[in-house]
Design a protein around this motif. Structure first.
Motif, PDB file in Angstrom:
ATOM      1  N   ASN A   1      65.180  23.456   0.960  1.00 61.75           N
ATOM      2  CA  ASN A   1      66.396  24.233   0.674  1.00 61.75           C
ATOM      3  C   ASN A   1      67.195  24.429   1.972  1.00 61.75           C
ATOM      4  O   ASN A   1      66.784  23.926   3.035  1.00 61.75           O
ATOM      5  N   SER A   2      68.296  25.171   1.887  1.00 58.52           N
ATOM      6  CA  SER A   2      69.173  25.283   3.054  1.00 58.52           C
ATOM      7  C   SER A   2      68.521  26.071   4.198  1.00 58.52           C
ATOM      8  O   SER A   2      68.939  25.965   5.349  1.00 58.52           O
ATOM      9  N   ASP A   3      67.441  26.809   3.887  1.00 63.23           N
ATOM     10  CA  ASP A   3      66.713  27.513   4.966  1.00 63.23           C
ATOM     11  C   ASP A   3      65.621  26.641   5.578  1.00 63.23           C
ATOM     12  O   ASP A   3      64.847  27.108   6.423  1.00 63.23           O
ATOM     13  N   GLY A   4      65.494  25.429   5.109  1.00 61.61           N
ATOM     14  CA  GLY A   4      64.445  24.549   5.634  1.00 61.61           C
ATOM     15  C   GLY A   4      63.097  24.764   4.969  1.00 61.61           C
ATOM     16  O   GLY A   4      62.084  24.209   5.403  1.00 61.61           O
ATOM     17  N   ALA A   5      63.047  25.587   3.891  1.00 59.01           N
ATOM     18  CA  ALA A   5      61.770  25.791   3.186  1.00 59.01           C
ATOM     19  C   ALA A   5      61.548  24.636   2.203  1.00 59.01           C
ATOM     20  O   ALA A   5      62.502  24.071   1.663  1.00 59.01           O
TER      21      ALA A   5
END
Ligand SMILES: Cc1cc2nc3c(=O)[nH]c(=O)nc-3n(C[C@H](O)[C@H](O)[C@H](O)COP(=O)(O)OP(=O)(O)OC[C@H]3O[C@@H](n4cnc5c(N)ncnc54)[C@H](O)[C@@H]3O)c2cc1C
Length: 401
Positions: free
Chosen positions: A142-146
């Motif tokens: 996702n956009s948080d890198g998760a």
């Protein structure tokens, strides 16, 4: 245990041999390891390999062993040297699975199965604190890198090992769907390896011989000759001897549109010996009776000679034909039916620790890398060796960062 690592959480995606050995190395170094596997149980392909005897590695000298990886031999060498066949054999023994060397030099667990090995391995991983989430299909970041999963969960990892496998036998879990999740990474097209090939059999041959084994034959292709076994299928031919030539056959078909292999139906007899029996008068015997009595050919061998004669082979040189029945292969069987996958993530995308240069902290291992090898234990050995290297690469990267 390394205390700087002990509070770091890492993810392994893919619970096959490459992912699980990476998980083991990282847990032993003190990392907290979470494995994600899309199927309801891990390592289904390893278990399937066990149905055929689990040929885990090969006993030949390391130099010859390394050469089995063809174009990838050079870059795989350091990983194989760091975890060679002898180390894999020791690892099996410590897990309670002693091995033996078969007559062909192939190495098998004495149980000839994967299930006892896998059971002991999963117990060891559990005692090391490795957690396994099943039915967890990774879908990207996702956009948080998760990491995100099809079940709606997400997971933030300090580093990730991707060990998603190739694309053969997709019902066992690895279907190559990961190629769409790494759009910025160069991936050599996934292709069938150790696969069968299509042949346009006549209707009568197909009806009479589909499923028939070809035992104790030799195959010749472009100057290479090898002994082994194969099986006639309704669409063509498959089996060990064909798999061993499959990389070169696949390339020849891609280049020339077709490839002709020659089957020696009596490799234990010289052409002269066979000529004495076959190139004299037939004395009224039908061709099939003559071939059965004079050359001891089984029905499928006789059928192959008849197929060749119908396609215009020279009937006056029967012995030469039995020593080299031509088979015109027109295409490999589909990737789904292949034993393994050629192609995958290009070596140029990786650093020496098997980290993706464009995605720091993401490591890759196993059959999803761009290498191929024949059957004989080479596939699993390279999956274990690159899995361990990715695990160690992750440990090194986290220690340095
Ligand atoms: C019939 C058969 C017999 C074989 N016999 C032998 C043999 O005797 N000797 C030998 O050396 N090799 C053998 N092989 C090949 C060997 O089993 C494979 O090369 C090896 O299992 C590959 O290991 P891997 O960890 O790279 O991938 P895999 O074992 O395929 O594991 C990858 C895992 O990733 C999971 N996965 C994929 N995508 C996702 C996703 N998006 N999210 C979460 N999980 C995902 C899959 O479900 C799978 O469990 C055989 C193969 C077959 C099909």
């Amino acid at each position: 245990m390394n205390s700087t690592l002990s509070n770091k959480q890492v993810a392994v995606i893919g619970g096959g041999p490459a992912g699980l050995i990476a998980a083991e190395a990282m847990a032993q170094a003190g990392l907290r390891v979470q494995v994600f596997e899309r199927m309801p149980s891990p390592a289904r392909k390893l278990l399937m390999a066990g149905r055929g005897g689990l040929n885990i590695t090969h006993s030949e000298p390391l130099e010859r062993f390394r050469a089995r990886y063809g174009e990838a031999a050079g870059w795989l060498a350091p990983y194989l040297d760091a975890f060679p066949p002898a180390a894999l054999i020791d690892w099996c023994t410590v897990l309670g699975q002693e091995t033996f060397v078969g007559s062909s030099g192939r190495v098998f667990p004495k149980s000839m199965k994967a299930s006892p090995l896998l059971r002991a391995w999963l117990n060891r991983l559990d005692s090391l604190g490795v957690r396994v989430s099943l039915r967890s299909e990774w879908r990207g970041w996702n956009s948080d890198g998760a990491l995100v999963f099809a079940n709606g969960n997400s997971f933030k990892a300090a580093a990730t090992v991707l060990a998603l496998g190739g694309a053969s036998w997709p019902r066992l879990g690895a279907d190559g769907g990961w190629t769409a999740l790494l759009p910025d990474i160069e991936i050599a097209p996934l292709q069938p390896a150790n696969c069968g090939f299509r042949i346009g059999w006549s209707e009568i041959f197909r009806r009479q011989h589909a499923g028939a084994p070809l035992k104790r034959i030799a195959l010749q292709f472009n100057g290479e000759s090898l002994r082994g076994e194969a099986v006639i299928t309704s669409e063509g031919i498959e089996g060990g001897a064909i798999y061993a030539l499959s990389a070169r056959l696949r390339e020849a078909i891609a280049r020339d549109g077709e490839a002709t292999v020659f089957i020696d139906l009596r490799p234990d007899m010289t052409l002269d010996e066979l000529s004495e029996k076959l190139d004299g008068p037939r004395r009224g015997a039908t061709l099939s009776n003559f071939l059965r009595k004079s050359a001891s050919l089984p029905p499928v061998g006789i059928g192959l000679v008849q197929e060749a004669l119908h396609s215009g082979a020279d009937a006056s040189r029967l012995a030469a034909l039995v020593k080299a029945v031509p088979l015109r292969l027109t295409a490999p069987f589909t990737l789904a039916r292949a034993i393994s996958t050629a192609g995958g993530i290009a070596r140029t995308e990786l650093d020496d620790g098997l980290m993706l240069r464009r995605r720091p902290g993401v490591f890759v291992a196993g059959e999803m890398l761009d290498w191929e090898a024949p059957t004989g234990g080479y596939l699993l050995q390279a999956c274990f060796a690159t899995g361990l290297a990715a695990g160690r690469g992750t440990i090194g990267w986290l220690s340095a960062n």
